[in-house]
Write a protein that holds these residues in place. Structure first.
Motif, PDB file in Angstrom:
ATOM      1  N   ASN A 187      60.092   9.326  48.091  1.00  0.00           N
ATOM      2  CA  ASN A 187      60.202  10.563  48.877  1.00  0.00           C
ATOM      3  C   ASN A 187      58.854  11.054  49.399  1.00  0.00           C
ATOM      4  OD1 ASN A 187      62.043  12.547  49.947  1.00  0.00           O
ATOM      5  ND2 ASN A 187      60.998  14.036  48.649  1.00  0.00           N
ATOM      6  N   LYS A 188      57.956  10.121  49.650  1.00  0.00           N
ATOM      7  CA  LYS A 188      56.686  10.461  50.308  1.00  0.00           C
ATOM      8  C   LYS A 188      56.245   9.262  51.115  1.00  0.00           C
ATOM      9  CE  LYS A 188      51.827  11.548  49.658  1.00  0.00           C
ATOM     10  NZ  LYS A 188      51.792  12.362  50.875  1.00  0.00           N
ATOM     11  N   GLU A 189      55.811   9.504  52.333  1.00  0.00           N
ATOM     12  CA  GLU A 189      55.313   8.426  53.189  1.00  0.00           C
ATOM     13  C   GLU A 189      53.832   8.227  52.888  1.00  0.00           C
ATOM     14  OE1 GLU A 189      56.278   5.388  55.429  1.00  0.00           O
ATOM     15  OE2 GLU A 189      57.712   7.039  55.288  1.00  0.00           O
ATOM     16  N   PHE A 190      53.504   7.104  52.270  1.00  0.00           N
ATOM     17  CA  PHE A 190      52.109   6.832  51.923  1.00  0.00           C
ATOM     18  C   PHE A 190      51.354   6.333  53.152  1.00  0.00           C
ATOM     19  CE2 PHE A 190      54.570   5.669  48.013  1.00  0.00           C
ATOM     20  CZ  PHE A 190      54.250   6.797  47.284  1.00  0.00           C
ATOM     21  N   HIS A 191      50.097   6.794  53.282  1.00  0.00           N
ATOM     22  CA  HIS A 191      49.257   6.325  54.381  1.00  0.00           C
ATOM     23  C   HIS A 191      48.521   5.046  53.979  1.00  0.00           C
ATOM     24  CE1 HIS A 191      50.104   9.977  56.557  1.00  0.00           C
ATOM     25  NE2 HIS A 191      49.710  10.700  55.522  1.00  0.00           N
ATOM     26  N   GLY A 192      48.242   4.911  52.698  1.00  0.00           N
ATOM     27  CA  GLY A 192      47.548   3.726  52.205  1.00  0.00           C
ATOM     28  C   GLY A 192      48.416   2.937  51.242  1.00  0.00           C
ATOM     29  N   HIS A 267      53.630  -4.297  36.550  1.00  0.00           N
ATOM     30  CA  HIS A 267      52.883  -4.059  37.787  1.00  0.00           C
ATOM     31  C   HIS A 267      53.597  -2.973  38.598  1.00  0.00           C
ATOM     32  CE1 HIS A 267      51.856  -8.212  36.680  1.00  0.00           C
ATOM     33  NE2 HIS A 267      50.771  -8.094  37.417  1.00  0.00           N
ATOM     34  N   PHE A 268      52.813  -2.147  39.293  1.00  0.00           N
ATOM     35  CA  PHE A 268      53.368  -1.147  40.208  1.00  0.00           C
ATOM     36  C   PHE A 268      52.641  -1.240  41.545  1.00  0.00           C
ATOM     37  CE2 PHE A 268      53.828   0.656  35.973  1.00  0.00           C
ATOM     38  CZ  PHE A 268      55.103   1.204  35.961  1.00  0.00           C
ATOM     39  N   SER A 269      53.348  -0.859  42.596  1.00  0.00           N
ATOM     40  CA  SER A 269      52.678  -0.627  43.878  1.00  0.00           C
ATOM     41  C   SER A 269      53.387   0.521  44.586  1.00  0.00           C
ATOM     42  CB  SER A 269      52.667  -1.889  44.755  1.00  0.00           C
ATOM     43  OG  SER A 269      53.967  -2.225  45.199  1.00  0.00           O
ATOM     44  N   PHE A 270      52.620   1.268  45.375  1.00  0.00           N
ATOM     45  CA  PHE A 270      53.154   2.405  46.141  1.00  0.00           C
ATOM     46  C   PHE A 270      52.840   2.121  47.606  1.00  0.00           C
ATOM     47  CE2 PHE A 270      52.219   3.720  41.886  1.00  0.00           C
ATOM     48  CZ  PHE A 270      53.228   4.605  41.532  1.00  0.00           C
ATOM     49  N   ILE A 271      53.861   1.732  48.341  1.00  0.00           N
ATOM     50  CA  ILE A 271      53.678   1.294  49.730  1.00  0.00           C
ATOM     51  C   ILE A 271      54.802   1.851  50.588  1.00  0.00           C
ATOM     52  CG2 ILE A 271      53.642  -0.724  51.265  1.00  0.00           C
ATOM     53  CD1 ILE A 271      52.427  -2.309  48.919  1.00  0.00           C
ATOM     54  N   GLY A 272      54.455   2.272  51.799  1.00  0.00           N
ATOM     55  CA  GLY A 272      55.469   2.852  52.681  1.00  0.00           C
ATOM     56  C   GLY A 272      55.933   4.177  52.124  1.00  0.00           C
ATOM     57  N   SER A 273      57.177   4.228  51.670  1.00  0.00           N
ATOM     58  CA  SER A 273      57.679   5.423  51.002  1.00  0.00           C
ATOM     59  C   SER A 273      58.388   5.046  49.701  1.00  0.00           C
ATOM     60  CB  SER A 273      58.653   6.184  51.913  1.00  0.00           C
ATOM     61  OG  SER A 273      59.769   5.361  52.218  1.00  0.00           O
ATOM     62  N   ARG A 274      57.986   3.871  49.147  1.00  0.00           N
ATOM     63  CA  ARG A 274      58.696   3.386  47.965  1.00  0.00           C
ATOM     64  C   ARG A 274      57.725   3.000  46.859  1.00  0.00           C
ATOM     65  NH1 ARG A 274      63.865   3.116  49.285  1.00  0.00           N
ATOM     66  NH2 ARG A 274      64.518   2.047  47.399  1.00  0.00           N
ATOM     67  N   VAL A 275      58.239   3.064  45.635  1.00  0.00           N
ATOM     68  CA  VAL A 275      57.505   2.566  44.482  1.00  0.00           C
ATOM     69  C   VAL A 275      58.151   1.257  44.060  1.00  0.00           C
ATOM     70  CG1 VAL A 275      58.922   4.007  42.931  1.00  0.00           C
ATOM     71  CG2 VAL A 275      56.800   3.002  42.090  1.00  0.00           C
ATOM     72  N   TYR A 276      57.326   0.269  43.763  1.00  0.00           N
ATOM     73  CA  TYR A 276      57.779  -1.046  43.329  1.00  0.00           C
ATOM     74  C   TYR A 276      57.279  -1.281  41.909  1.00  0.00           C
ATOM     75  CZ  TYR A 276      58.405  -1.629  48.374  1.00  0.00           C
ATOM     76  OH  TYR A 276      58.778  -1.465  49.673  1.00  0.00           O
ATOM     77  N   CYS A 277      58.113  -1.922  41.108  1.00  0.00           N
ATOM     78  CA  CYS A 277      57.743  -2.175  39.710  1.00  0.00           C
ATOM     79  C   CYS A 277      58.236  -3.552  39.308  1.00  0.00           C
ATOM     80  CB  CYS A 277      58.345  -1.101  38.801  1.00  0.00           C
ATOM     81  SG  CYS A 277      58.013  -1.358  37.045  1.00  0.00           S
TER      82      CYS A 277
END
Length: 327
Positions: A187-192, A267-277
């Protein structure tokens, strides 16, 4: 409405006794048919091997006949055994695994042969090594309150070919990732891009490892103030300010809890507007056994615990709080 159910032993015992155990006789029957095909194949091959040896001693010119027979039998019995195994596996997924998923949340969708798409895996950018094999199953898709998610078992590999001093080539398959892969709306659009990975370098190399972290990784290193978090994870991000905005003390504590609860590399990543695990678990997680008891209460509890990773991550990371709005 939150459909999460209590993970108490009573509910799991009820699940096992009322919805799974009555089907074990049928599953044993299907597994028995598979085992019989294997037994027949082994006996037939052994008989033909003995026959071949006798032919060889007699000096008969018909030596190729039994050899072709062995090959044909292996093919025929192999096809039949594979068909029986597929039927047994399908029944196990329907009568055991699907029921566990529905016990956690009846609105979740379960696809035994489904998997996280390759595009999602690549978008996560967690594992940047190119792969030659991409496999997976046991896809679960759903929504918890306001947060949509997907999770499945995945196994990615690359082919490594080496040549020895005599010019002989050797091929082996190297695992990049094997385990549970999850992604959800943040629920947030990440810029990086922000990456949180197990801290292997500093864990084993100390200060030298910290220097290695600065020159490796997908983005510049981010040093945080949480000492316990820094012992377990290393953070890289293309936007240092945004990374600190994402990795609040609550989020870092949540990641530590997930690491401890599942006792595996995460592992996690925050890209676009999603969290990946990605939770690295080397063993097969939801597959039927060929020998011994088909499934017992302890195994039901393990599967239940693994499938609950969906709600655990969403709740631990407070994804339903909606403290941000998308830009």
């Amino acid at each position: 409405m939150d459909n999460t159910q209590t993970s108490g032993v009573v509910s799991l015992e009820s699940l096992y006794n009322e919805k799974i155990e009555p089907h074990l006789v049928e599953l044993k029957g299907q597994r028995g048919k598979f085992q019989q095909e294997i037994f027949r194949m082994v006996l037939s091959v052994l008989a033909l091997v003995v026959f071949i040896l006798l032919f060889n001693q007699s000096g008969s010119g018909l030596f190729l006949v039994p050899v072709i027979g062995v090959i044909a039998l292996i093919i025929v019995f192999g096809i039949r055994a594979n068909q029986k195994m597929k039927l047994y596996r399908t029944a196990f997924k329907e009568k055991v695994v699907a029921r566990i998923v529905k016990t956690i949340n009846p609105e979740w969708l379960y696809h035994a042969d489904g998997m996280i798409s390759e595009s999602v895996y690549r978008t996560s950018d967690i594992f940047r090594r190119s792969y030659d094999k991409y496999r997976g199953d046991d896809l679960v898709r759903g929504t918890l309150d306001k947060t949509d998610f997907e999770c499945s078992e995945l196994h990615t590999q690359y082919r490594e070919v080496t040549t020895d001093s005599k010019g002989r080539t050797r091929t082996r398959w190297v695992t990049i990732f094997k385990g549970l892969f999850f992604h959800a709306d943040f629920n947030k659009e990440f810029h990086g891009r922000t990456y949180v990975s197990p801290d292997f370098a500093e864990r084993f190399l100390g200060r030298i490892g910290r220097k290695f972290q600065k020159i490796s990784g997908p983005a510049p290193l981010v040093v945080l103030e949480n000492v316990e978090f820094e012992k377990e994870f290393v953070v890289h991000a293309t936007d240092q300010i945004e990374a600190r905005y994402i990795l609040t003390p609550t989020i870092m504590e949540a990641m530590l809890n997930i690491r401890k609860n599942y006792n595996c590399n995460v592992h996690f990543s925050f890209i676009g507007s999603r969290v990946y695990c990605a939770l690295s678990i080397r063993k097969n997680l939801f597959e039927p056994k060929l020998f011994g008891s088909i499934v017992d209460l302890h195994e039901i509890e393990n599967m239940y615990h693994l499938f609950r990773v969906n709600e655990v991550i969403i709740h631990e990371l407070n994804l339903n709080t909606r403290i941000w709005t998308k830009d």
